[in-house]
Structure formats: C-alpha cells, structure tokens
Design a protein around this motif. Structure first.
Motif, PDB file in Angstrom:
ATOM      1  N   ALA A  85     -11.760  30.852   2.218  1.00  0.00           N
ATOM      2  CA  ALA A  85     -11.817  29.423   2.331  1.00  0.00           C
ATOM      3  C   ALA A  85     -12.351  29.194   3.635  1.00  0.00           C
ATOM      4  N   LYS A  86     -13.514  28.400   3.967  1.00  0.00           N
ATOM      5  CA  LYS A  86     -14.219  28.158   4.973  1.00  0.00           C
ATOM      6  C   LYS A  86     -13.235  27.689   6.267  1.00  0.00           C
ATOM      7  N   TRP A  87     -12.396  27.058   6.089  1.00  0.00           N
ATOM      8  CA  TRP A  87     -11.441  26.663   7.119  1.00  0.00           C
ATOM      9  C   TRP A  87     -10.840  27.886   7.739  1.00  0.00           C
ATOM     10  N   ARG A  88     -10.609  28.977   7.106  1.00  0.00           N
ATOM     11  CA  ARG A  88     -10.005  30.253   7.812  1.00  0.00           C
ATOM     12  C   ARG A  88     -10.952  30.766   8.839  1.00  0.00           C
ATOM     13  N   GLN A  89     -12.232  30.437   8.865  1.00  0.00           N
ATOM     14  CA  GLN A  89     -13.166  31.039   9.449  1.00  0.00           C
ATOM     15  C   GLN A  89     -13.823  30.399  10.719  1.00  0.00           C
ATOM     16  N   GLU A 118       0.618  -1.035   0.075  1.00  0.00           N
ATOM     17  CA  GLU A 118       0.010   0.183   0.154  1.00  0.00           C
ATOM     18  C   GLU A 118       0.952   1.222   0.092  1.00  0.00           C
ATOM     19  N   VAL A 119       0.296   2.287  -0.798  1.00  0.00           N
ATOM     20  CA  VAL A 119       1.080   3.724  -0.751  1.00  0.00           C
ATOM     21  C   VAL A 119       0.243   4.684   0.184  1.00  0.00           C
ATOM     22  N   LYS A 120       0.601   5.191   1.057  1.00  0.00           N
ATOM     23  CA  LYS A 120      -0.052   6.148   1.764  1.00  0.00           C
ATOM     24  C   LYS A 120      -0.221   7.681   1.421  1.00  0.00           C
ATOM     25  N   VAL A 121      -1.203   8.075   0.971  1.00  0.00           N
ATOM     26  CA  VAL A 121      -1.480   9.527   0.127  1.00  0.00           C
ATOM     27  C   VAL A 121      -2.397  10.386   0.897  1.00  0.00           C
ATOM     28  N   VAL A 122      -1.621  11.737   0.977  1.00  0.00           N
ATOM     29  CA  VAL A 122      -2.749  12.586   1.698  1.00  0.00           C
ATOM     30  C   VAL A 122      -2.997  13.829   0.660  1.00  0.00           C
ATOM     31  N   GLU A 123      -4.269  14.305   0.626  1.00  0.00           N
ATOM     32  CA  GLU A 123      -4.461  15.444  -0.351  1.00  0.00           C
ATOM     33  C   GLU A 123      -3.708  16.704  -0.067  1.00  0.00           C
ATOM     34  N   ARG A 124      -3.345  17.569  -0.914  1.00  0.00           N
ATOM     35  CA  ARG A 124      -2.864  18.814  -0.592  1.00  0.00           C
ATOM     36  C   ARG A 124      -3.907  19.738  -0.303  1.00  0.00           C
ATOM     37  N   TRP A 125      -3.488  21.030   0.655  1.00  0.00           N
ATOM     38  CA  TRP A 125      -4.567  22.060   0.890  1.00  0.00           C
ATOM     39  C   TRP A 125      -4.006  23.417   0.033  1.00  0.00           C
ATOM     40  N   SER A 126      -3.165  23.313  -0.416  1.00  0.00           N
ATOM     41  CA  SER A 126      -2.452  24.496  -0.955  1.00  0.00           C
ATOM     42  C   SER A 126      -3.334  25.222  -2.017  1.00  0.00           C
ATOM     43  N   ASP A 127      -4.106  24.322  -2.738  1.00  0.00           N
ATOM     44  CA  ASP A 127      -5.013  24.705  -3.674  1.00  0.00           C
ATOM     45  C   ASP A 127      -6.340  25.318  -3.023  1.00  0.00           C
ATOM     46  N   TRP A 128      -6.581  25.113  -1.793  1.00  0.00           N
ATOM     47  CA  TRP A 128      -7.730  25.726  -0.886  1.00  0.00           C
ATOM     48  C   TRP A 128      -7.307  26.711   0.042  1.00  0.00           C
ATOM     49  N   ASN A 129      -6.388  27.544  -0.562  1.00  0.00           N
ATOM     50  CA  ASN A 129      -5.593  28.802   0.381  1.00  0.00           C
ATOM     51  C   ASN A 129      -6.036  29.827   0.430  1.00  0.00           C
ATOM     52  N   GLY A 130      -7.444  30.303  -0.230  1.00  0.00           N
ATOM     53  CA  GLY A 130      -7.802  31.440  -0.553  1.00  0.00           C
ATOM     54  C   GLY A 130      -8.149  32.174   0.451  1.00  0.00           C
ATOM     55  N   LYS A 131      -8.547  33.582   0.548  1.00  0.00           N
ATOM     56  CA  LYS A 131      -8.886  34.079   1.897  1.00  0.00           C
ATOM     57  C   LYS A 131     -10.264  33.901   2.079  1.00  0.00           C
ATOM     58  N   VAL A 166      -8.804  38.457  16.841  1.00  0.00           N
ATOM     59  CA  VAL A 166      -8.413  37.624  15.976  1.00  0.00           C
ATOM     60  C   VAL A 166      -8.718  36.211  16.170  1.00  0.00           C
ATOM     61  N   GLY A 167      -9.199  35.528  14.981  1.00  0.00           N
ATOM     62  CA  GLY A 167      -9.733  34.151  15.077  1.00  0.00           C
ATOM     63  C   GLY A 167      -8.779  33.153  14.733  1.00  0.00           C
ATOM     64  N   THR A 168      -8.655  31.714  15.017  1.00  0.00           N
ATOM     65  CA  THR A 168      -7.476  31.018  14.583  1.00  0.00           C
ATOM     66  C   THR A 168      -8.088  30.210  13.452  1.00  0.00           C
ATOM     67  N   GLY A 169      -9.511  30.151  13.106  1.00  0.00           N
ATOM     68  CA  GLY A 169      -9.831  29.308  12.025  1.00  0.00           C
ATOM     69  C   GLY A 169      -9.947  27.978  12.443  1.00  0.00           C
ATOM     70  N   ARG A 170     -10.403  27.067  11.399  1.00  0.00           N
ATOM     71  CA  ARG A 170     -10.553  25.815  11.916  1.00  0.00           C
ATOM     72  C   ARG A 170      -9.587  24.628  11.083  1.00  0.00           C
ATOM     73  N   LEU A 171      -8.483  24.964  10.714  1.00  0.00           N
ATOM     74  CA  LEU A 171      -7.476  24.195  10.082  1.00  0.00           C
ATOM     75  C   LEU A 171      -6.544  23.541  11.343  1.00  0.00           C
ATOM     76  N   PHE A 172      -6.467  22.435  11.323  1.00  0.00           N
ATOM     77  CA  PHE A 172      -5.543  21.697  12.381  1.00  0.00           C
ATOM     78  C   PHE A 172      -5.014  20.594  11.724  1.00  0.00           C
ATOM     79  N   TRP A 173      -3.791  20.183  12.319  1.00  0.00           N
ATOM     80  CA  TRP A 173      -3.270  18.708  11.742  1.00  0.00           C
ATOM     81  C   TRP A 173      -2.853  18.022  13.038  1.00  0.00           C
ATOM     82  N   ARG A 174      -2.563  16.693  12.766  1.00  0.00           N
ATOM     83  CA  ARG A 174      -2.151  15.853  13.538  1.00  0.00           C
ATOM     84  C   ARG A 174      -0.524  16.156  13.759  1.00  0.00           C
ATOM     85  N   ARG A 175      -0.024  15.750  14.962  1.00  0.00           N
ATOM     86  CA  ARG A 175       1.277  16.568  15.232  1.00  0.00           C
ATOM     87  C   ARG A 175       2.236  15.495  15.666  1.00  0.00           C
TER      88      ARG A 175
END
Length: 354
Positions: A186-190, A171-184, A222-231
């Motif tokens: 974008a819902k995750w910014r709110q 199996e090859v593990k793949v994650v999608e990218r977010w750089s193309d959803w980076n507009g001002k 100032v809001g932090t938005g709703r984008l998070f990532w596992r760390r």
C-alpha cells in the motif's frame, strides 16, 4: 409492534417528497424525530437507531409510517456537473401492505383506508440499514463537490378528513474504511520525498533548492509511512504530521521563513469508456502554519535541515476514495516564504474511527 419491511428502491422510485404546507390541521399534532445510535459510521457497519413519532391530540389517525436511507454524490465544477445516487433503501413500519403498528389504538378499525386511530404520546420504532463496505466518506468541498448520506422519516396522518404528510430529514456521517487497503505494498505505507529548484531574480547564477519528505526512513532505517488520522482530545495516535525540509541556498540572496499548509484537491473520475478529464484546479486549504525566526533562516551559500509540523485539524480532513463521480486527495504543501518556491507531498489522513 407491526412488522417492519425493508426493501431496496430503484433510483426512479421515491417517497412523498414534501410535507403539507405549514398550518395544515395535523402540522402541530404529529412530530417525527430520528435518533441515531452513533454520531458517525464506518463503511460496512449497520446504521441503526430509532424513529420516534409523537402524537399530541386525540383526533389523529395514522397511515403510512416509514424511513428512507439514501446517499448521493454531486459534482459542480467547471464544465463537470452531475448527480449520482449511491444507495436507496426503505423501511416501512405501517402502511397498506402491513398490519397496524404499536403507534395506533390496539384492535381499532381503520377510519379511512389504512388510517388507524393514533395513540397519544410517543412511540419509537427501532431500525437498521446496511451500509456497503465500499461506501466513500461523507465530504464537502465548497460548492464544487459533495458526498452526503441522509435518513428521511415520513408519516401520513388524517385529521378532520384532511391528509397531511410529515417529513423529517437528518444527515448521517460516514467514513470509508482502510482495512481493505492494508497490504504490504500500500502506498500509504511508504514515505515520500520531492525536490524543487528555482533560480531567484537578482540573486546571481546560483539556485535555491527545496527538498521535503514525510514518512521516510530515519537513521534507524525505519519509516513511518504517510497514514495519519485526526485525533480526539486526549487520544493517542499519529495525529501530527512532521515534514523534514532541506533548503540548499546556492543563490546570493538570504532566505528565511517556511509555510506548511494542508490542502485538499478535487479529482474528477472519468466515465466508463472515456478518457480522464483534465486535472481540475479546484483546491481547498484546510490550514496553514508559518515558521519564522533564527531556526528558519537559510543564508546564502548554506544548506540546512529543519523539521516543521502541525496537528491534523479536527474538522473534515481526510482522503475520499471509492467515489463514482470524484475523489478527494489531501496533500501537505511546503512554501519558502520568499514566494518563489513550493512543493506538495501527498499523504493519507483518515478519521480516527477506522
């Protein structure tokens, strides 16, 4: 080394599907191993590594040697069952349309057809496949939904006049990218806030009101938005989700205790030209934390704000978009432990490799 040929295959085309039964003459004389350069790939990158072929005897001849990279989505939920191939691409290192590779004896003649005497030992073939930038993340939601990428190596060999096909799959593990959803916009910014109200049994005419928010602006505006990532351990990042909870207890009943859960929900995508199917009830709870004690008590007639938080787990916990059959949404659920009141807040966890 023989030249490698990469080509795209239609979904109806396929490589040899199964190796020969165990115990065939060459089953212990030829081995395959696929070695990836990375444990995980981001959509748009190249999947690269090496195919290793191992020959353990002198009387082996090698024919076709190749590698297939494929991906599919499978949906098995309620009345929705379907499988769709996302991609299929093949590299051939040796075969009838190619010269002998460096896994065979130099300048040797074929023993039969395109089978050449093999060199004993290990030979490695480098490979590279294009991974489309629009690829969805690998995922599994129980037995209901799967997005899987895999590499399958194959090699045909000839021993004592009998042909064997060896196959190895990883199996090859793949994650999608977010750089193309980076507009001002974008819902995750709110940030996001939601309120639920319930009248409790045997507690008077008053109601219990629950309000929860994530990523909303604070006193500094100032809001932090709703984008998070596992760390990963020791890595800095927004890997902890914090939820502001307000409980307004207008009932005559004292209430205490909160529960915070991270859940995933399956969303089936409609076929082109068709209406969206009814929202499925397929969900999966990734984790739940309970908050009890004096700090989480809400007496009758009082209103109180509290913060609750949890680490985003290291296991598979991210949104899945850009699918063809389904997508996965992640939300955080807040429950009042009296068991009568709950609400869900959508947020957007991703893998830290994006």
């Amino acid at each position: 080394m023989g030249r490698a040929l990469q080509k795209s295959l239609p979904s109806s085309n396929s490589l040899p599907v199964f190796p020969s039964p165990a115990g065939s003459p060459s089953s212990s004389k030829v081995g395959l191993k696929v070695l990836l350069a990375k444990s995980l790939y981001v959509a748009g990158e190249k999947v690269h590594g090496q195919l290793e072929i191992r020959v353990g005897a002198q009387d082996v001849a090698l024919g076709d040697i190749g590698l297939e990279f494929s991906a599919f989505q499978e949906l098995r939920s309620l009345d929705h069952t379907s499988t769709r191939r996302l991609l299929s691409s093949q590299i051939a290192f040796q075969g009838s349309s190619l010269p002998p590779s460096n896994a065979v004896v130099p300048s040797s003649l074929p023993l039969l057809g395109s089978y050449y005497p093999a060199l004993r030992g290990r030979t490695r073939f480098p490979f590279s496949f294009d991974l489309p930038a629009v690829s969805p993340s690998s995922c599994t939601l129980g037995r209901d939904a799967t997005t899987r990428y895999e590499l399958r190596a194959f090699a045909s060999s000839l021993v004592k006049g009998e042909v064997d096909i060896k196959s190895e799959k990883i199996e090859v593990k793949v994650v999608e990218r977010w750089s193309d959803w980076n507009g001002k916009e974008a819902k995750w910014r709110q940030g996001f806030e939601r309120t639920a109200v319930e009248k409790l049994k045997m507690s008077g005419e008053g109601k219990l009101e629950l309000t929860a928010s994530v990523g909303m602006p604070g006193e500094d505006g100032v809001g932090t938005g709703r984008l998070f990532w596992r760390r990963e351990e020791g890595q800095e990042g927004n890997g902890r989700i914090e939820v502001l909870v307000r409980v307004k207890n207008g009932s005559k009943r004292n209430v205490s205790g909160l529960k915070l859960s991270i859940c995933r929900r399956l969303r089936i995508l409609p076929a082109k030209g068709r209406a969206a199917p009814p929202a499925p009830l397929v969900t999966s709870t990734i984790l739940s934390d309970n908050f009890r004690g004096v700090g989480y008590e809400f007496p009758s007639g009082q209103e109180r704000d509290v913060w609750i938080s949890t680490e985003i787990p290291m296991d598979e916990c991210w949104n899945v978009r850009k699918g063809t059959l389904f997508e996965l949404d992640v939300h955080v659920k807040v429950d009042v432990e009296c068991g009568f009141l709950a609400l869900a807040l959508p947020f957007h966890p991703t893998h830290d490799s994006i």
